[in-house]
Design an enzyme around this catalytic site. Structure first.
Site, short mmCIF file in Angstrom:
data_model
loop_
_atom_site.label_atom_id
_atom_site.label_comp_id
_atom_site.label_asym_id
_atom_site.label_seq_id
_atom_site.Cartn_x
_atom_site.Cartn_y
_atom_site.Cartn_z
N GLY A 127 62.54 -7.46 41.86
CA GLY A 127 62.32 -6.50 42.94
C GLY A 127 61.84 -5.15 42.45
O GLY A 127 61.65 -4.23 43.24
N SER A 179 60.36 -12.90 45.64
CA SER A 179 60.72 -12.90 44.23
C SER A 179 60.00 -14.00 43.46
O SER A 179 60.00 -15.17 43.88
CB SER A 179 62.23 -13.08 44.11
OG SER A 179 62.59 -13.03 42.77
N SER A 180 59.38 -13.63 42.35
CA SER A 180 58.69 -14.65 41.54
C SER A 180 59.77 -15.42 40.80
O SER A 180 60.54 -14.83 40.06
CB SER A 180 57.77 -14.00 40.51
OG SER A 180 57.11 -12.91 41.07
N GLY A 413 62.76 -9.01 33.69
CA GLY A 413 63.42 -8.15 32.72
C GLY A 413 64.82 -8.70 32.46
O GLY A 413 65.16 -9.81 32.90
N1 LIG Z 1 53.73 -0.03 44.22
C1 LIG Z 1 54.35 -0.47 45.30
N2 LIG Z 1 54.10 0.10 46.50
C2 LIG Z 1 54.75 -0.31 47.60
N3 LIG Z 1 55.65 -1.30 47.61
C3 LIG Z 1 55.95 -1.90 46.46
C4 LIG Z 1 55.32 -1.54 45.24
N4 LIG Z 1 55.79 -2.32 44.26
C5 LIG Z 1 56.69 -3.15 44.85
N5 LIG Z 1 56.77 -2.92 46.16
C6 LIG Z 1 57.65 -3.60 47.15
O1 LIG Z 1 58.67 -4.24 46.45
C7 LIG Z 1 58.68 -5.63 46.67
C8 LIG Z 1 59.04 -6.37 45.42
O2 LIG Z 1 58.05 -6.21 44.46
P1 LIG Z 1 57.63 -7.41 43.48
O3 LIG Z 1 57.59 -8.66 44.20
O4 LIG Z 1 56.44 -6.94 42.75
O5 LIG Z 1 58.88 -7.41 42.52
P2 LIG Z 1 59.02 -8.21 41.16
O6 LIG Z 1 59.34 -7.20 40.12
O7 LIG Z 1 57.84 -9.06 40.93
O8 LIG Z 1 60.30 -9.07 41.46
P3 LIG Z 1 60.63 -10.55 40.98
O9 LIG Z 1 61.07 -10.47 39.57
O10 LIG Z 1 61.71 -10.94 41.89
O11 LIG Z 1 59.40 -11.33 41.18
C9 LIG Z 1 57.29 -5.95 47.15
O12 LIG Z 1 57.29 -7.06 48.00
C10 LIG Z 1 56.90 -4.69 47.89
O13 LIG Z 1 57.42 -4.72 49.21
MG LIG Z 2 57.50 -10.97 40.95
#
Ligand SMILES: Nc1ncnc2c1ncn2[C@@H]1O[C@H](COP(=O)(O)OP(=O)(O)OP(=O)(O)O)[C@@H](O)[C@H]1O
Ligand SMILES: [Mg+2]
Length: 1043
Positions: A127, A179-180, A413
């Protein structure tokens, strides 16, 4: 150096400096935009305070040197537009506020200029925004890189691979709605022009357990819900599915099949479109959906006790559908049997619990492998195809040797939960490896920079986490080796024996603790079924419960016989037959990680560290405790310490001098000498102490941020004075410029008027001369008329040059002035001769022959015969009869005398005027009249006295032949449609051009024994031939062209 009053807030725990950068707006100046400029760089509180302050101003990005720290804003900040991309294009890292685009652009430029492969490592907890960051980077490249038409396909596919992978590999979790659930490394390949030309994806550790179980508040992978919500009704019927997700056990374990933030229906459309863009065939999509459906059916498969006490499937619809995955032939008995073998004969007859576990294991295996297949398929479509470029040699040759790669790693992470299982172990181990890589590469690049600048490298103290990596992966002694050994050992492995083995081998290692090995306080914190690893980022307790079971699950099933193309590709027959034990999941992961590290090592890395500001997915909330936790697990303080080990700040001489030159009279307004000397003069004037800075070959290195801030303050203080000086000089310059403008304007106007007057005078002079010359034009050449006469001559010659006669037939010629009459005649003759010579040179031999005949015709007939004008444009032909029309016998009779011309004629009897069809054939010495195979009459040219034709349009001709000659018959009366051509040819061949008589009214001809016949010609409306009253032949010729 003391600080100015407006820096009062600076220093101490939690206090941060501000640094001014010329291009930054006031908003961007919150806190420090680079942590290396934090005065108290060892203070975690100061670090977090800087993050918090910037986050409060919606500044989510901050650097640690070249590492980008990003805090998830949880809302759209509108900082990702095309205009933003343009702002960051080609701009140096430090000149502009930190941004993910700055990292993207810097990496891209480094790849282009240094021709080295690059990678961007994105890490952070679930997230935190890793996937979003990687998408932003990809979009940046897609928008800003040059793209040709067919490269745009690859670009679209690269972008479209995201929704597909997210549908199959992402899920809603408590921490992140998208979430990936797999780690992803993506290579983007660029050609020599910097255009994206291909890509490749590596996937890691898909969380397969989610397929069969989800925690409360979580969902299965998006694709299941998308298919049920968005799939068309008949598609669902075909798959045996109902639209209601509640009906599927595998989808409702978390009790939240619907989520307000997710629109499964529209996501389904996006995924379907993306599959097409990527190049999936309809059958492949169908097979894929069949697999998705079969997983759902598997989940709904129930078991009961059979007649003989064995476990059997009790849910018929699932049985029927599942058999479809196996075979398209819907024979229910065989399908029953097959499904049995599919599930129950997993490892011989099973108990109820074993059957359920086997079913779930199968579902996970099928989904996991389908996912791997999907990635492979996407890779195929992203693969750079040399063949496409084959025809474009230039691109092919240059791309082959000079394509470069940017890799994007989006991987979890550190994860620490209450209970940490094998999956967390792998994730943390992966982060341990990445941290090692980071430390190694950062130190290496620091060291290299110092060396390049000729500055002595001072060793940095840092924690080398190699010891922990070894603890996990070392051969024979490491954690994974022990795990493998325990799984391979004969007999049933147990978690407890495994823990004991670990204690035996790893006991005493500084980073490994178990309940038994620990003492006092720690012992309480570690459970009996747990072991603790002291990672670089902190301590984590892992539970060994189920560890071994996890390892030994394998999916050797008869599913490899499936007709489903994807399944049969995913499950190989050898897997069933082979006696070789498959690798444990831990070893598989270790190997794939080693490969990944190898890939990353071969590239120049950049880092994006993502932080989640709160657990509630809320914008504007900054939970300090949560952020502190992540700062620790991401090892950001360690990052900063390494980066700050020597000097806090470094800048190229020209940039430094340009910025601060106004602070020293010696360097202001411009420094003319060597840059290094300029900087030395400047820092001496600023009073830098020797320990505060070092001068390298191209850069100045400043040890403490304080030194830089003081210089910044001095610049800030100098600005008003500088502005005043600039204003005054500007005003002076403007006034001077205004004055100069006036002077230039009046000078220009004067010059223009003088020039005009001069031209007018000249024109009047010419007009005067012209008029005078016209008056004297008929006089001998004299001063009064010479201008006029010359002008006349000149214009006649120019007219001739511009409009000479176009062809030999063009008789136009300009009228010459009297003085040029004779010259004009000469010129005209010369011109005609020239044109004629050119014309004659161009004439072909056939055409020449044609012309010669036409000339003879004109000599004979011009102005003599009415039909002549019509005959002129019609070309004479070599013969009017083809050789096939000649009778063979006649040709044989003629022997060596070749027929040169043949024509069909009508012969009129001289007495009764009976018309008979004949062929008239001309050879080089005689003419013959032929009736079919008979040679009727031969007329030797020597005996031909003359030829008579009328002056009208008829085709009659009389060949006069002496009648005294017994061998020869007498005169011949012939009529023919091509009389001009025939007479011309005959007269030419017989050399009787002067013997052609053209009679006005009648032609006389000899009939036998001194008698004469007469043909009378009259004009009429149409051709008539009749016998007249006096025994004459009356010919009425149509009047075409009365003379
Ligand atoms: N730069 C950004 N601007 C606006 N919203 C963001 C941004 N980065 C992340 N988000 C919001 O946070 C949410 C989670 O981000 P993301 O899916 O990239 O997380 P992640 O680090 O890949 O998590 P995971 O490890 O679970 O995959 C996104 O769906 C989005 O709503
Ligand atoms: Mg992700």
């Amino acid at each position: 150096m003391s600080l100015p009053p407006h820096w009062k807030e600076v220093g101490g725990e939690g206090r941060v400096h501000r640094v001014m950068e010329s291009t930054l707006t006031a908003r961007d100046r919150v806190g420090v935009q680079d942590f290396v400029l934090l005065e108290n760089y060892t203070s975690e509180a100061a670090f977090i305070e800087n993050l918090r302050r910037r986050f409060g101003e919606k500044l989510i990005y901050t650097y640690i040197g070249s590492v980008l720290v990003s805090v998830n804003p949880y809302k759209d900040l509108e900082i990702y537009s095309k205009a933003h991309m343009e702002r960051y294009r080609g701009v140096s890292f430090y000149e502009i506020s930190p941004h993910i685009y700055a990292v993207s652009d810097n990496t891209y430029r480094a790849m282009r200029t240094e021709r080295r492969d690059q990678c961007i490592l994105i890490s952070g907890e679930s997230g935190a925004g890793k996937t979003e960051a990687s998408k932003k980077i990809l979009q940046y490249y897609a928008t800003t890189c040059p793209v040709t038409d067919h490269m745009s396909t690859i670009r679209d596919r690269l972008l479209q691979s995201n929704p597909v992978l997210e549908a199959f590999g992402n899920a809603k979790t408590l921490r992140n709605d998208n979430s990936s659930r797999f780690g992803k490394y993506m290579d983007v390949q660029f050609d020599f022009r910097g255009a994206p030309i291909g890509g490749h994806i590596l996937n890691y550790l898909l969380e397969k357990s989610r397929v069969v179980h989800q925690n409360h508040g979580e969902r299965n992978f998006h694709i299941f819900y998308q298919l049920l919500e968005g799939g068309e009704q008949d598609q669902l019927s075909k798959l045996g599915l109902e639209r209601n997700a509640q009906k599927y056990h595998y989808l409702v374990k978390g009790c939240c099949p619907r989520v307000s933030s997710i629109n499964d229906k529209s996501d389904w459309k996006t995924v379907r479109k993306a599959l097409t863009v990527i190049g999936f065939h309809e059958e492949e999509v169908e097979d894929l959906l069949n697999i998705i459906a079969s997983v759902l059916h598997l989940g709904n498969t129930q078991f009961g006790e059979g007649e003989d006490g064995e476990t059997q499937i009790t849910t018929e619809p699932q049985l029927t559908y599942l058999s479809k995955v196996r075979t398209s032939n819907m024979n229910s008995t065989s399908s029953h049997r097959l499904t049995h073998s599919l599930i129950l004969h997993f490892k011989g007859p099973l108990s109820f619990e074993q059957a359920v576990a086997a079913r779930d294991a199968l579902a996970k295996a099928v989904y996991g492998r389908a996912f791997t297949w999907l990635v492979a398929k996407i890779n195929q479509s992203l693969a750079f195809k040399w063949i496409v470029f084959y025809l474009q040699d230039e691109v092919y040759n240059s791309s082959k040797g000079s394509s470069s790669v940017i890799g994007l790693l989006d991987i979890y992470g550190f994860e620490v939960f209450q209970h940490n299982s094998f999956e967390q172990f792998c994730i943390n181990y992966c982060n341990e490896k990445l941290q090692q890589l980071f430390i190694k590469l950062t130190l290496k690049s620091e060291q290299e920079e110092y060396e390049a600048e000729g500055i002595t490298w001072e060793p940095v103290k840092y924690f080398d986490n190699k010891i922990i990596c070894d603890l996990v992966e070392e051969k024979h002694k490491g954690f994974i080796s022990i795990l493998d050994e325990e799984c391979l050992r004969p007999g049933e492995p147990s978690d407890i024996s495994f823990l004991e083995k670990l204690e035996d081998t790893l006991g005493g290692h500084a980073h490994f603790v178990t309940h038994k090995l620990a003492n006092g306080k720690t012992r309480k914190a570690v459970g009996r079924e747990e072991f603790r690893l002291i990672h670089y980022a902190g301590e984590v307790n892992y539970t060994v419960n189920g560890e071994l079971a996890n390892q030994s699950v394998n999916s050797r099933t008869v599913i490899c016989q499936s007709d489903n193309q994807i399944l049969s590709q995913c499950f190989h027959r050898e897997e069933v037959t082979t006696q070789k034990r498959p690798e444990t999941a831990a070893t598989q992961f270790k190997n794939s990680l080693a490969k990944l590290i190898e890939i990353l090592m071969s590239k120049e890395p950049s880092y994006v560290r993502c932080i989640k500001p709160n657990d509630a997915k809320q914008s504007g909330r900054f939970d300090e405790a949560l952020v502190r936790h992540q700062v620790k697990y991401l090892g950001l303080m360690e990052n900063l310490r390494v980066r700050r080990a020597g000097f806090a700040y470094r800048r190229r001489y020209e940039a430094f001098l340009q910025r601060y030159k106004s602070l020293c009279p010696g360097t202001w307004p411009n420094w003319q000498g060597r840059l290094a000397d300029g900087v030395a003069t400047l820092v001496q004037h600023l009073g830098y102490k020797p320990e505060e800075y070092k001068l390298g070959k191209t850069k100045i290195f400043i040890r403490f941020p304080k030194t830089l801030f003081t210089t910044e303050d001095a610049l800030e203080a100098r600005r008003p004075a500088l502005a005043l000086t600039l204003q005054t000089s500007w005003r002076g310059y403007r006034e001077r410029a205004k004055y100069h403008l006036l002077v230039i304007q009046s000078a220009w106007r004067g010059m223009k008027s003088r020039r005009k007057a001069r031209r007018r005078r000249h024109a009047a002079e010419i007009i005067r001369k012209f008029i005078k010359g016209f008056i004297y034009r008929h006089y001998e050449r004299c001063p009064e008329n010479e201008y006029f006469l010359d002008h006349q001559r000149f214009s006649f010659l120019m007219t001739l040059v511009r409009n000479p006669p176009k062809s030999v037939l063009d008789k136009s010629w300009p009228v010459p002035p009297p003085s040029l009459t004779e010259a004009s005649e000469h010129l005209c003759r010369l011109c005609m001769q020239n044109m004629m010579r050119a014309y004659c040179r161009r004439i072909q031999p056939e055409w020449k022959k044609q012309m010669e005949q036409k000339v003879v015709a004109s000599q004979i007939f011009q102005d003599q015969k009415d039909s002549y004008p019509q005959s002129v444009p019609k070309l004479f032909v070599a013969s009017r009869l083809d050789s096939e029309e000649f009778n063979l016998k006649v040709i044989q009779t003629l022997g060596n005398d070749k027929v040169k011309y043949g024509v069909a004629v009508t012969k009129y009897d001289r007495r009764g005027y009976k018309a008979r069809p004949r062929q008239l054939l001309l050879t080089s010495s005689f003419a013959v009249l032929v009736a079919e195979a008979k040679l009727k009459q031969r007329i030797d040219y020597a005996a031909l006295r003359s030829i008579s034709v009328s002056s009208l349009t008829d085709g009659f001709m009389v060949l006069h032949v002496p009648s005294e000659d017994n061998k020869q018959k007498s005169d011949v009366v012939l009529q023919c449609d091509h009389v001009i051509e025939v007479v011309t040819k005959l007269a030419t061949m017989a050399d009787k051009k002067n013997k052609v008589n053209i009679s006005q009214d009648s032609i006389k001809f000899a009939v036998a024994r001194g008698k004469e016949g007469v043909i009378d010609f009259t004009s009429g409306s149409e051709l008539k031939v009749a016998k007249g009253k006096k025994g004459h032949l009356l010919v009425t010729a149509p009047q075409l062209n009365p003379r």
